[in-house]
Scaffold this motif. Structure first.
Motif, PDB file in Angstrom:
ATOM      1  N   LEU A 180       0.968  -1.169  -0.115  1.00  0.00           N
ATOM      2  CA  LEU A 180      -0.142   0.049  -0.033  1.00  0.00           C
ATOM      3  C   LEU A 180       1.010   1.329  -0.060  1.00  0.00           C
ATOM      4  CD1 LEU A 180      -2.801  -0.954   2.783  1.00  0.00           C
ATOM      5  CD2 LEU A 180      -3.096  -0.988   0.111  1.00  0.00           C
ATOM      6  N   GLU A 321      -3.499   8.476   4.709  1.00  0.00           N
ATOM      7  CA  GLU A 321      -2.743   9.405   4.190  1.00  0.00           C
ATOM      8  C   GLU A 321      -3.097  10.665   4.723  1.00  0.00           C
ATOM      9  OE1 GLU A 321      -2.289  10.937  -0.595  1.00  0.00           O
ATOM     10  OE2 GLU A 321      -4.093   9.372  -0.129  1.00  0.00           O
ATOM     11  N   ALA A 333      -6.207   2.664   4.305  1.00  0.00           N
ATOM     12  CA  ALA A 333      -6.305   1.622   3.520  1.00  0.00           C
ATOM     13  C   ALA A 333      -5.797   0.521   4.220  1.00  0.00           C
ATOM     14  CB  ALA A 333      -5.887   1.972   2.048  1.00  0.00           C
ATOM     15  N   SER A 352      -7.237  -6.526  -0.560  1.00  0.00           N
ATOM     16  CA  SER A 352      -7.052  -5.102  -0.050  1.00  0.00           C
ATOM     17  C   SER A 352      -8.025  -4.080  -0.501  1.00  0.00           C
ATOM     18  CB  SER A 352      -5.675  -4.434  -0.639  1.00  0.00           C
ATOM     19  OG  SER A 352      -5.735  -4.469  -2.064  1.00  0.00           O
ATOM     20  N   ASP A 353      -7.841  -2.915   0.444  1.00  0.00           N
ATOM     21  CA  ASP A 353      -9.201  -1.887  -0.083  1.00  0.00           C
ATOM     22  C   ASP A 353      -8.470  -0.600   0.216  1.00  0.00           C
ATOM     23  OD1 ASP A 353     -11.378  -0.608  -0.475  1.00  0.00           O
ATOM     24  OD2 ASP A 353     -12.429  -1.397   1.388  1.00  0.00           O
ATOM     25  N   THR A 354      -8.310   0.155  -1.194  1.00  0.00           N
ATOM     26  CA  THR A 354      -8.034   1.565  -0.955  1.00  0.00           C
ATOM     27  C   THR A 354      -9.273   2.431  -1.331  1.00  0.00           C
ATOM     28  OG1 THR A 354      -7.593   1.489  -3.351  1.00  0.00           O
ATOM     29  CG2 THR A 354      -5.978   1.052  -1.696  1.00  0.00           C
ATOM     30  N   PHE A 369      -7.649   8.625  -1.320  1.00  0.00           N
ATOM     31  CA  PHE A 369      -6.558   8.131  -1.462  1.00  0.00           C
ATOM     32  C   PHE A 369      -5.558   8.016  -2.338  1.00  0.00           C
ATOM     33  CE2 PHE A 369      -3.929   4.248  -0.033  1.00  0.00           C
ATOM     34  CZ  PHE A 369      -3.533   4.428   1.150  1.00  0.00           C
ATOM     35  N   TYR A 370      -4.266   8.350  -2.334  1.00  0.00           N
ATOM     36  CA  TYR A 370      -3.107   8.546  -3.263  1.00  0.00           C
ATOM     37  C   TYR A 370      -3.535   9.662  -3.852  1.00  0.00           C
ATOM     38  CZ  TYR A 370      -1.798   3.600  -2.681  1.00  0.00           C
ATOM     39  OH  TYR A 370      -1.420   2.569  -2.342  1.00  0.00           O
ATOM     40  N   SER A 385       0.918   4.217  -9.767  1.00  0.00           N
ATOM     41  CA  SER A 385       0.870   4.201  -8.253  1.00  0.00           C
ATOM     42  C   SER A 385       2.188   3.871  -7.762  1.00  0.00           C
ATOM     43  CB  SER A 385      -0.171   3.548  -7.772  1.00  0.00           C
ATOM     44  OG  SER A 385      -0.115   3.113  -6.419  1.00  0.00           O
ATOM     45  N   SER A 388      -0.009   0.551  -4.241  1.00  0.00           N
ATOM     46  CA  SER A 388      -0.835  -0.540  -4.685  1.00  0.00           C
ATOM     47  C   SER A 388      -0.995  -0.558  -6.237  1.00  0.00           C
ATOM     48  CB  SER A 388      -2.152  -0.568  -4.227  1.00  0.00           C
ATOM     49  OG  SER A 388      -3.193  -1.647  -4.709  1.00  0.00           O
ATOM     50  N   SER A 392      -6.049   3.742  -6.372  1.00  0.00           N
ATOM     51  CA  SER A 392      -7.146   4.194  -5.542  1.00  0.00           C
ATOM     52  C   SER A 392      -8.397   3.752  -5.940  1.00  0.00           C
ATOM     53  CB  SER A 392      -6.966   5.778  -5.424  1.00  0.00           C
ATOM     54  OG  SER A 392      -7.268   6.139  -6.671  1.00  0.00           O
TER      55      SER A 392
END
Length: 485
Positions: A180, A321, A333, A352-354, A369-370, A385, A388, A392
């Motif tokens: 991540l 973040e 995340a 995973s979960d962003t 995110f990001y 990215s 990940s 995002s």
């Protein structure tokens, strides 16, 4: 500047009469990093192993004391491969490589060691070592006439520490398919790095309680072609294994400065000390102040225990973040996984979960995110990215298997299901052709050594479902051939 750097590397390479390869494990074959993890999970190595690349020093001494007799197939094969490469290191030979790769299309989802970086690429690499100095010159020629020096570095070792300048693929965290906060999903960061040169226990009585540990801190610069050109990036990671089978890591990155932004030493100190500023108002409350820079930080852990005479590993990573104040991190995340061994195969499942809510757990707004209001290119380099591989606003689950054969061959297979940007807002660069997508992908490769050759063939097939257009099936094939002179 590129010409001067290349000339300096060439002079050092010519002057190095006694030379071995890279001081880090797996810079030419990333599967060696999995070998180190395998020996650690089976209890044969006592070392921090969740940061790539990992130094030879310390681990090399433990490897020479091991015997493959009585080992299960997977750790025995890992030991054989590491012992083979360690023997090459000890010969103190100057080493050169030529790597040719080709693919029918750009690889969309990259893990630590699968896919091809370009549709066509030739890399000429020289490794050298002289006393405390080590280095690598990698000249990359890519399709379209592009060239770069990615994965070139010059390093100086003093005691248990290492100072390095250059760029090197990195992967931070226990994840098997993604990280991540820092992965090799994009090209490596050009940076000045100060790192520990061992990942084993310290001789200091004051540090004995933390067990094997590793630390790196780096200051780099991102590419010119972005919303804020030449953005600076500070990254740092610390890991430790305070007791058997458990490793804990802390990671931090901060974007700051760049063209048109304050970027002196004082500004850097304000970023490191988490200072804030009032933007767009004559005065601000504490809640209205903005933190200087774009920060990502968090932790990860891995815990291995034995069940049914084999290691079982659970691992997780949590990276946030933004923050409501200096220390309350939001926008977190998550990545969670489990792995074990079946005969000569390591299997894992990871999710995973962003696609997290912005600002607080009660928020229903995503797309943060990001992302950053000032650094609108986001936490990305070259439109990919830095964390990940799914970017995002993505949820994914991956089932993978890494298979080892007695002749040194390796096969790896992944099946992934991912939901990308379901709200259709602010599509990340990983999306092509639509604002949201559901994808089911099967990918893998087969790698085998033949004398001085290391040959690799792989590919993927993906079913892509869209809301606003017809579904598609994409297929990709790639080949890599590396020759060690």
């Amino acid at each position: 500047m590129k010409v001067l750097i290349a000339a300096a590397f060439c002079v050092l390479a010519i002057c190095s009469s006694k030379a071995i390869g890279s001081p880090w494990i797996g810079t030419q074959d990333k599967q060696l990093h999995y070998d180190v993890q395998t020996l650690a999970e089976w209890g044969y190595l006592n070392s921090a192993v969740t940061t790539y690349p990992i130094p030879w020093k310390g681990i090399a001494e433990q490897i020479t004391m091991l015997s493959g007799e009585g080992m299960a197939p997977m750790p025995a094969q890992a030991l054989a491969r590491l012992s083979h490469y360690l023997a090459i290191q000890k010969r103190q030979e100057y080493r050169q490589f030529a790597t040719l790769q080709g693919a029918t299309d750009d690889v969309r989802f990259r893990s630590l060691d699968d896919g091809a970086e370009e549709t066509a690429k030739l890399t000429l690499t020289s490794e050298f070592y002289h006393q405390r100095w080590s280095g690598q010159l990698a000249v990359n020629y890519a399709s379209g006439g592009r060239s770069n020096f990615d994965n070139s570095f010059l390093a100086y070792q003093f005691g248990d520490w290492n100072l390095r300048v250059g760029s090197l693929d990195q992967f931070w965290g226990p994840g098997q398919s993604s990280s991540l906060i820092l992965s090799n999903n994009t090209r490596p960061l050009k940076s000045l790095a100060f790192s520990r040169s061992v990942t084993t226990e310290s001789n200091s009585p004051m540090l004995a309680w933390i067990g094997p540990w590793y630390f790196t801190t780096q200051l780099g610069q991102m590419e010119e072609d972005r919303a804020v050109p030449d953005t600076n990036l500070f990254i740092s990671r610390f890991t430790m294994r305070p007791f058997k089978g458990f490793e804990f890591g802390l990671s931090w990155s901060a974007m700051w400065g760049g063209e048109g932004q304050d970027g002196n030493i004082g500004d850097f100190w304000d970023v490191l000390t988490l200072q804030s500023e009032c933007v767009g108002r004559p005065s601000c409350t504490d809640e209205q102040r903005n933190q200087l820079g774009n920060h990502l930080a968090g932790f990860d852990f891995t815990y291995t225990f034995n069940l049914l005479s084999r290691p079982m590993t659970i691992y997780a990573q949590r990276i946030g973040e933004d923050s409501q104040n200096t220390y309350t991190i939001t926008d977190n995340a998550k990545l969670i996984g489990f792995s074990t061994y079946i005969d000569s195969t390591k299997v894992f499942i990871e999710t995973s979960d962003t696609g997290i809510a912005c600002g607080s757990d009660n928020s229903t707004v995503n797309n943060c995110f990001y992302e950053d209001a000032l650094y609108t290119s986001g936490y990305r380099m070259y439109n990919r990215s830095m964390g990940s591989t799914f970017d995002s606003d993505a949820k994914q689950i991956t089932l993978g298997a890494n298979i080892r054969f007695d002749d040194g061959a390796i096969a790896e297979m992944y099946i992934r299901s991912a939901e990308l940007n379901p709200d259709g807002q602010l599509p990340p660069p990983v999306l092509t052709g639509a604002a949201s997508e559901d994808v089911l992908e099967l990918s893998g490769f087969y790698q085998r050594p033949y004398g001085n050759w290391l040959l690799k063939a792989g590919g993927s097939i993906a079913n892509r479902e869209f809301d606003v257009r017809d579904d598609e099936v994409d297929a990709l094939l790639y080949l890599k051939a590396q020759y060690a002179f």
